[in-house]
Design a protein around this motif. Structure first.
Motif, PDB file in Angstrom:
ATOM      1  N   GLY A   1       9.403 -60.231 -45.979  1.00 25.28           N
ATOM      2  CA  GLY A   1       8.442 -59.140 -46.081  1.00 25.28           C
ATOM      3  C   GLY A   1       7.541 -59.028 -44.875  1.00 25.28           C
ATOM      4  O   GLY A   1       6.992 -57.961 -44.587  1.00 25.28           O
ATOM      5  N   GLU A   2       7.385 -60.127 -44.153  1.00 29.13           N
ATOM      6  CA  GLU A   2       6.576 -60.135 -42.934  1.00 29.13           C
ATOM      7  C   GLU A   2       7.399 -59.800 -41.692  1.00 29.13           C
ATOM      8  O   GLU A   2       6.899 -59.895 -40.578  1.00 29.13           O
ATOM      9  N   GLY A   3       8.673 -59.441 -41.884  1.00 32.85           N
ATOM     10  CA  GLY A   3       9.491 -59.041 -40.758  1.00 32.85           C
ATOM     11  C   GLY A   3      10.417 -60.105 -40.229  1.00 32.85           C
ATOM     12  O   GLY A   3      11.021 -59.925 -39.168  1.00 32.85           O
ATOM     13  N   HIS A   4      10.570 -61.218 -40.944  1.00 32.81           N
ATOM     14  CA  HIS A   4      11.420 -62.321 -40.489  1.00 32.81           C
ATOM     15  C   HIS A   4      12.655 -62.443 -41.390  1.00 32.81           C
ATOM     16  O   HIS A   4      12.541 -62.926 -42.526  1.00 32.81           O
ATOM     17  N   PRO A   5      13.822 -61.993 -40.938  1.00 34.96           N
ATOM     18  CA  PRO A   5      15.021 -62.234 -41.756  1.00 34.96           C
ATOM     19  C   PRO A   5      15.205 -63.727 -41.943  1.00 34.96           C
ATOM     20  O   PRO A   5      15.101 -64.501 -40.992  1.00 34.96           O
ATOM     21  N   THR A   6      15.460 -64.141 -43.172  1.00 32.04           N
ATOM     22  CA  THR A   6      15.410 -65.565 -43.507  1.00 32.04           C
ATOM     23  C   THR A   6      16.677 -66.000 -44.236  1.00 32.04           C
ATOM     24  O   THR A   6      17.167 -65.308 -45.133  1.00 32.04           O
ATOM     25  N   LEU A   7      17.185 -67.152 -43.838  1.00 34.20           N
ATOM     26  CA  LEU A   7      18.353 -67.760 -44.469  1.00 34.20           C
ATOM     27  C   LEU A   7      17.948 -69.102 -45.066  1.00 34.20           C
ATOM     28  O   LEU A   7      17.321 -69.918 -44.402  1.00 34.20           O
TER      29      LEU A   7
ATOM     30  N   THR B   1      22.280 -71.966 -38.058  1.00 36.57           N
ATOM     31  CA  THR B   1      21.603 -71.346 -36.919  1.00 36.57           C
ATOM     32  C   THR B   1      22.545 -70.378 -36.201  1.00 36.57           C
ATOM     33  O   THR B   1      22.157 -69.259 -35.840  1.00 36.57           O
ATOM     34  N   GLY B   2      23.795 -70.809 -36.024  1.00 38.39           N
ATOM     35  CA  GLY B   2      24.776 -69.920 -35.411  1.00 38.39           C
ATOM     36  C   GLY B   2      25.024 -68.674 -36.239  1.00 38.39           C
ATOM     37  O   GLY B   2      25.252 -67.583 -35.700  1.00 38.39           O
ATOM     38  N   TRP B   3      24.997 -68.831 -37.557  1.00 33.17           N
ATOM     39  CA  TRP B   3      25.182 -67.681 -38.442  1.00 33.17           C
ATOM     40  C   TRP B   3      24.083 -66.652 -38.213  1.00 33.17           C
ATOM     41  O   TRP B   3      24.346 -65.436 -38.143  1.00 33.17           O
ATOM     42  N   LEU B   4      22.832 -67.102 -38.080  1.00 31.40           N
ATOM     43  CA  LEU B   4      21.727 -66.175 -37.818  1.00 31.40           C
ATOM     44  C   LEU B   4      21.880 -65.514 -36.452  1.00 31.40           C
ATOM     45  O   LEU B   4      21.613 -64.319 -36.297  1.00 31.40           O
ATOM     46  N   ARG B   5      22.301 -66.299 -35.461  1.00 29.44           N
ATOM     47  CA  ARG B   5      22.532 -65.709 -34.139  1.00 29.44           C
ATOM     48  C   ARG B   5      23.602 -64.622 -34.237  1.00 29.44           C
ATOM     49  O   ARG B   5      23.510 -63.579 -33.580  1.00 29.44           O
ATOM     50  N   GLY B   6      24.603 -64.874 -35.057  1.00 29.26           N
ATOM     51  CA  GLY B   6      25.658 -63.893 -35.216  1.00 29.26           C
ATOM     52  C   GLY B   6      25.210 -62.606 -35.870  1.00 29.26           C
ATOM     53  O   GLY B   6      25.878 -61.572 -35.780  1.00 29.26           O
ATOM     54  N   ARG B   7      24.062 -62.625 -36.577  1.00 22.94           N
ATOM     55  CA  ARG B   7      23.499 -61.409 -37.170  1.00 22.94           C
ATOM     56  C   ARG B   7      22.616 -60.675 -36.179  1.00 22.94           C
ATOM     57  O   ARG B   7      21.966 -59.708 -36.542  1.00 22.94           O
ATOM     58  N   GLY B   8      22.549 -61.142 -34.952  1.00 23.65           N
ATOM     59  CA  GLY B   8      21.762 -60.456 -33.924  1.00 23.65           C
ATOM     60  C   GLY B   8      20.413 -61.068 -33.642  1.00 23.65           C
ATOM     61  O   GLY B   8      19.605 -60.477 -32.912  1.00 23.65           O
ATOM     62  N   ALA B   9      20.121 -62.247 -34.198  1.00 19.36           N
ATOM     63  CA  ALA B   9      18.816 -62.871 -33.974  1.00 19.36           C
ATOM     64  C   ALA B   9      18.701 -63.366 -32.538  1.00 19.36           C
ATOM     65  O   ALA B   9      19.508 -64.170 -32.092  1.00 19.36           O
ATOM     66  N   GLU B  10      17.705 -62.862 -31.821  1.00 17.11           N
ATOM     67  CA  GLU B  10      17.473 -63.315 -30.460  1.00 17.11           C
ATOM     68  C   GLU B  10      16.573 -64.547 -30.413  1.00 17.11           C
ATOM     69  O   GLU B  10      16.545 -65.261 -29.417  1.00 17.11           O
ATOM     70  N   ARG B  11      15.858 -64.760 -31.485  1.00 20.32           N
ATOM     71  CA  ARG B  11      14.956 -65.912 -31.551  1.00 20.32           C
ATOM     72  C   ARG B  11      15.034 -66.487 -32.956  1.00 20.32           C
ATOM     73  O   ARG B  11      15.002 -65.736 -33.949  1.00 20.32           O
ATOM     74  N   VAL B  12      15.145 -67.811 -33.080  1.00 23.96           N
ATOM     75  CA  VAL B  12      15.322 -68.456 -34.377  1.00 23.96           C
ATOM     76  C   VAL B  12      14.300 -69.577 -34.535  1.00 23.96           C
ATOM     77  O   VAL B  12      14.065 -70.351 -33.596  1.00 23.96           O
ATOM     78  N   ALA B  13      13.716 -69.648 -35.735  1.00 23.51           N
ATOM     79  CA  ALA B  13      12.824 -70.747 -36.102  1.00 23.51           C
ATOM     80  C   ALA B  13      13.434 -71.503 -37.266  1.00 23.51           C
ATOM     81  O   ALA B  13      14.078 -70.910 -38.143  1.00 23.51           O
ATOM     82  N   VAL B  14      13.249 -72.820 -37.292  1.00 27.29           N
ATOM     83  CA  VAL B  14      13.693 -73.651 -38.407  1.00 27.29           C
ATOM     84  C   VAL B  14      12.468 -74.161 -39.142  1.00 27.29           C
ATOM     85  O   VAL B  14      11.549 -74.702 -38.518  1.00 27.29           O
TER      86      VAL B  14
END
Length: 598
Positions: free
Chosen positions: A77-83, A114-127
């Motif tokens: 809801g804050e704009g961060h797609p989350t897995l 993490t690779g899965w999120l990158r594959g959805r177009g994520a340019e920046r990832v947080a864990v």
């Protein structure tokens, strides 16, 4: 993003957010280490980086399930797609805890996610790693995990510290009489969850050095309600050029509380979101995941998400379908164990469903409203009686209708633990398609508003027991508050006469609500299994109502004993016994194979 979202002082509400999109079931990974998870697309125009949530281990993973879902919804809801996902050998993912190189499988799963999120177009990832998940994320970053931001909350300072902690908990449960049963040498069990000697050794051998993380630029290290934290790790990160923030992590104890009362503290969720917003990242569009998530298992079994929309809210389940289903219409439905998600206590439901599907019987493990992955407000269910509302039974019947319409099942075996056991037997009373109900430590057969008061009176009576005082002094049981004593005393004064009549009054034996429901089940020919650990309230009430001594009057009812005294089956012998009971009843239902009318 809206002004309210960018204002760190604005109050937030994590309960069933109206703007949260539905979680999308996904599967990633390959071979024996396929991981099941849920993807929460960002709401509106995403302005923040993608987030990966790594779960803790064992009972902490079970207790924190719903809080993790709330955190994911809030971040989306804050704009961060989350897995968020289940590690191999846990939850809905494949693998077993006794397999070799479990730690390596966990680290690989984080890399795959993490690779899965990158594959959805994520340019920046947080864990965001919680508990042991934080320690695993830390190790993955040390090995070069390509993420920009790292949040660790409630993690042990090292693998060696984690092993010490779980061994301390194991000694505590042993002192309370919870026998772990026979385990191979060097293995460790705590709360019904096991780690092999190899996994323990690998955890203890995790290196303390940080190195130079190739892409990590920032870290937020959150303690456990102001306790713990690893200052040496913070200093090492700073020395490597990482910007580090330290937080007290208030609310951690609520995250890993009992599933019925655990919650994600809004202040902590807001702290994580605000910290993520500080990252300088350009707005990026993230497309939703398309298609269905199917998990392929040996013996041709395929597991798929089972999403059932009811009154604008989704119930969620996992349906295990055999390669070749039997032709007798038998289907098994495993209901929640209280507030525990659809995998059941220590994956008991997951493993049973997969065994049954391999034998040709479709099996659905289901989350009802407000539990696990289902929509709804879990804050409505902080009182025991909230779990015994008949709306849950209505949901079960609706799901049976859906399974019948889709040709998956015509006759059903329902099973559950605690309130799930109650829903099972009530579904059998309400729907003739339910031919068998397995009640593991059932919370009740017939629920009424006085039942909670009567049980509170019984607990109050224990203060006159010398053994109760010994256990209180040793710290084996929680010290009741003055308010609790006062509340129970009021209940005792209100119900004293009713309690006396129920125990010694004329005509009371075998004529109460339990016997009445058993009569109805007998008339319907429904098989009912009552399996109890030691000290269960319903078992005592069977005796008080005179049913236990006359159980042969109900030939459709059988009673079984579970080892130990833990209500949620957290000892391995109890889990093994429960699995044997479930398998035996499914085999019996399969052998019955009675034809169905149109």
């Amino acid at each position: 993003m809206s002004d309210q979202r960018s204002d760190s002082s604005a109050p937030i509400d994590l309960a069933d957010p109206e703007d949260a999109r539905g979680a999308i079931p996904v599967v990633f990974g390959a071979g024996p280490d396929q991981c099941a998870g849920f993807y929460h697309p960002a709401v509106d125009d995403p302005a923040g980086e993608a987030v990966l949530i790594c779960a803790p281990w064992g009972w902490d993973e079970v207790a924190s399930y719903r809080p993790r879902r709330r955190l994911a919804e809030f971040l989306a809801g804050e704009g961060h797609p989350t897995l968020r996902f289940d590690l191999p050998g846990t939850g809905d993912s494949t693998g077993e805890p006794d397999e070799p190189e479990v730690l390596e499988a966990w680290i690989t799963a984080i890399e795959s996610a993490t690779g899965w999120l990158r594959g959805r177009g994520a340019e920046r990832v947080a864990v965001v790693g919680l508990g042991l998940g934080g320690l695993l994320a830390r190790e993955a970053v040390r090995r070069g995990l390509p993420v920009e931001d790292l949040v660790i909350w409630g993690a042990p300072a090292s693998g060696r510290a984690f092993v010490r902690e779980i061994k301390a908990f194991a000694r505590l449960q042993t002192s309370r009489g919870d026998d772990a049963g026979a385990l191979p040498e060097g293995w460790q069990e705590v709360g019904g969850y096991v780690l092999t000697a190899e996994t323990l050794a690998a955890l203890k051998a995790l290196p303390a050095e940080v190195g130079a993380p190739p892409s990590l630029s920032r870290a937020l290290l959150m303690k456990r309600d102001g306790v713990g934290g690893d200052e040496s790790y913070a200093e090492a990160l700073r020395a490597a050029g990482v910007e580090v923030a330290v937080d007290e992590g208030e609310g951690w104890s609520g995250v890993i509380n009992h599933p019925e009362s655990s919650m994600m503290p809004p202040a902590a969720a807001s702290r994580i979101a605000r910290w993520l917003e500080e990252a300088a990242a350009p707005p990026t569009y993230y497309s939703p995941v398309e298609g269905s998530a199917a998990l392929t298992l040996p013996d041709g079994v395929v597991e798929t998400p089972f999403v059932f929309r009811r009154e604008a809210r989704d119930l969620y389940g996992v349906l295990a379908m055999p390669a070749e289903a039997r032709d007798d219409g038998l289907c098994a439905v495993l209901l929640n164990a209280g507030a525990i998600q659809h995998t059941g206590p220590n994956r008991l439901w997951t493993e049973a469903a997969r065994r049954w599907a391999a034998a040709g019987v479709p099996a659905l493990r289901l989350d009802l409203e407000g539990i696990g992955e289902a929509d709804g407000d879990e804050w409505r269910m902080h009182e025991t009686g909230d779990f015994y509302e008949l709306r849950f039974v209505d949901q079960v019947i609706d799901v049976l209708d859906a399974l019948t319409r889709q040709g998956i099942g015509e006759r059903f075996l329902c099973a559950g633990l605690c309130s799930g056991a109650y829903w099972s037997v009530q579904a059998a009373l309400a729907d003739e398609r339910v031919e068998a109900a397995v009640m593991l430590n059932g919370g009740a057969l017939s629920w009424h508003e006085r039942l909670a008061d009567n049980r509170a009176v019984h607990r109050f009576d224990r203060v006159f027991s010398l053994d109760w005082w010994r256990r209180l002094v040793r710290g084996d049981i929680r010290r009741p508050s003055v308010a609790e004593f006062a509340s129970v005393l009021r209940a005792r004064l209100r119900g004293l006469w009713r309690t006396v009549r129920a125990k010694v009054g004329p005509g009371s034996k075998g004529s109460g609500p339990i016997a009445s429901d058993l009569d109805r089940l007998r008339a319907r020919g429904v098989r009912v299994v009552l399996a109890f650990s030691g000290g269960e309230a319903l078992a005592r009430e069977l005796a008080d109502e005179g049913v236990a001594e006359r159980l042969d009057e109900w030939p459709n009812v059988v009673r079984r004993t579970l080892p130990g005294n833990d209500h949620t089956l957290r000892s391995l012998p109890a889990q093994e016994a429960a699995a044997e009971i479930l398998d035996a009843e499914l085999n019996r239902a399969a052998a019955a194979a009675k034809p169905q009318s149109p």
